[in-house]
Every structure is written in structure tokens, then in C-alpha cells.
Design a protein around this motif. Structure first.
Motif, short mmCIF file in Angstrom:
data_model
loop_
_atom_site.label_atom_id
_atom_site.label_comp_id
_atom_site.label_asym_id
_atom_site.label_seq_id
_atom_site.Cartn_x
_atom_site.Cartn_y
_atom_site.Cartn_z
N PHE A 67 0.78 -1.07 -0.06
CA PHE A 67 0.13 0.03 0.03
C PHE A 67 0.72 1.29 0.02
O PHE A 67 0.62 2.16 -0.92
N VAL A 98 1.05 4.15 -3.26
CA VAL A 98 0.73 5.60 -2.85
C VAL A 98 1.83 6.47 -3.44
O VAL A 98 1.68 7.40 -3.83
N ASP A 111 -7.03 3.06 -7.25
CA ASP A 111 -7.05 3.46 -5.94
C ASP A 111 -8.26 2.90 -5.04
O ASP A 111 -7.78 2.44 -3.80
N ALA A 112 -9.39 2.77 -5.68
CA ALA A 112 -10.36 2.27 -4.74
C ALA A 112 -9.95 0.88 -4.30
O ALA A 112 -10.39 0.43 -3.41
N ASN A 153 -7.32 0.37 -1.80
CA ASN A 153 -7.86 0.73 -0.53
C ASN A 153 -8.74 -0.62 0.06
O ASN A 153 -8.63 -0.97 1.17
N THR A 194 -6.23 -3.49 0.91
CA THR A 194 -5.54 -3.30 1.86
C THR A 194 -6.40 -3.42 3.32
O THR A 194 -5.88 -3.59 4.13
N PHE A 195 -7.30 -2.45 3.44
CA PHE A 195 -8.28 -2.20 4.41
C PHE A 195 -9.36 -3.00 4.50
O PHE A 195 -9.78 -3.58 5.39
#
Length: 203
Positions: free
Chosen positions: A23, A27, A165-166, A169, A172-173
């Protein structure tokens, strides 16, 4: 072979560290492009290329330190190599984005196959950690198989309809929180079907 004791923080770092590094690297590099051998690769492809050896190194360290690596971790590492390798080789991020779908479909399929045979393969993996009665294992296995199938479908929907990007995320989360939340909500089953320790004679 019995597992060796390992510091829980070290174990957690080896298991979640690659995802955190992925992640952070994404970024930093998502808006950049790199040229190798006359071919241009975006940041996502480069980060994926780095993730492959990282997951192999951390899995190897986990095995060396604890003397044990679960079948789920082995399957995950293999799929990372296969789909990550295809992503880099073909310069196409779709393969890596499909990896969670394959992982959760595999897990759901294995658990479902066991259920069709009247067995809980989850029990074989986690019985020492959570001693439960057979009914409890069967309920938990059914729920987990459906949960994994749901995550596979959700991953497909997100990577096909949303931005990279979505998806990063979510991977990762979202997936981490979802798995944690699932087991947190199974307290009723764990409590109801827990195997009570029998007192020793003469105690």
C-alpha cells in the motif's frame, strides 16, 4: 513437526507487513511511469513486481522462525507468484486484481467440498486454537465458506467497476477489516459449542 514459539508481534509483522508495504509503495509510485527494455510500466505494475519476492521472503521467514506455515498461506503465496507474475509479464494489472477472487474462491470451494463430504476442513486447521464440538465446526465452516464466496464476488465487482485507487484501499483495509469482523461476530457459536475441559480425577 511441532511449531516453534514466535513473538506475536513478529508473526503479525510478517503476515501483514507485505500488505502494508504494498500500500505504501503504491501511494508513492501510483502516478509515475517507468521504462524497462523499451516497455513502459506504471507504478502499480512495479509495486506488484516488488510484492512477489517480498511475500516469498516473509513466508520463508515465518516458516523458519515458527516451523510452520498454514496451507492458506502457501496457497496465497503461490497465487501471488502466478497472478503477480502474469501482471508483470503481460503488463496488465487485471491479473493481480483477480488474485483475491481466486484465493477466496479456492478457500470457499475447499470448505464447501468438505461440507459435501460431511466434514469440516476448517476444524483440521484450527482445532488446536479453538476446541469446538462438531456441530460448532460445521456451522462455522458453512458461514466461512459463504463469507469467502461473498468476498470473491465483492472483489470482482470492485476491481471491474471502480478505480485502481479504490481497489487498493479495498484490498489493504477492506478485506482485512472484513475478515476480522467476521470472526468477531462468531462469538455466539464459539461460546455455545465450546468444548469444556474435563477436570482431572482426584483434583
Amino acid at each position: 513437526m511441532a511449531g516453534k514459539k514466535i513473538n506475536p508481534i513478529v508473526k503479525l509483522g510478517l503476515e501483514l507487513g507485505p500488505i502494508v508495504v504494498f500500500f505504501a509503495a503504491y501511494v508513492m509510485l501510483r502516478d509515475k511511469a517507468f521504462s524497462f527494455g523499451g516497455t513502459e510500466y506504471d507504478g502499480f505494475i512495479l509495486v506488484t513486481a516488488g510484492f512477489i519476492p517480498l511475500i516469498l521472503i516473509t513466508t520463508g521467514l515465518l516458516w523458519k522462525l515458527s516451523g510452520h506455515v498454514s496451507k492458506m498461506q502457501i496457497a496465497t503465496a503461490v497465487l501471488v507468484v502466478v497472478f503477480g507474475g502474469l501482471t508483470v509479464w503481460l503488463n496488465d494489472d487485471r491479473f493481480f486484481k483477480m488474485k483475491p477472487t481466486m484465493i477466496y474462491t479456492l478457500f470457499a470451494g475447499v470448505l464447501g467440498f468438505g461440507l459435501l463430504r460431511g466434514q469440516s476442513y476448517l476444524q483440521f486447521v484450527m482445532e488446536e486454537m479453538m476446541p469446538l464440538k462438531r456441530e460448532g465446526w460445521m456451522i462455522l465452516t458453512r458461514r466461512l465458506a459463504l463469507f469467502f464466496a461473498g468476498l470473491a464476488v465483492l472483489n470482482e465487482v470492485i476491481w471491474r467497476t471502480m478505480s485502481t485507487d479504490a481497489w487498493v484501499n479495498f484490498k489493504t483495509f477492506g478485506l482485512t477489516i472484513a475478515v476480522f469482523a467476521f470472526f468477531m461476530t462468531q462469538g455466539g457459536v464459539l461460546q455455545k459449542y465450546a468444548v469444556e475441559e474435563q477436570p482431572e480425577d482426584g483434583a
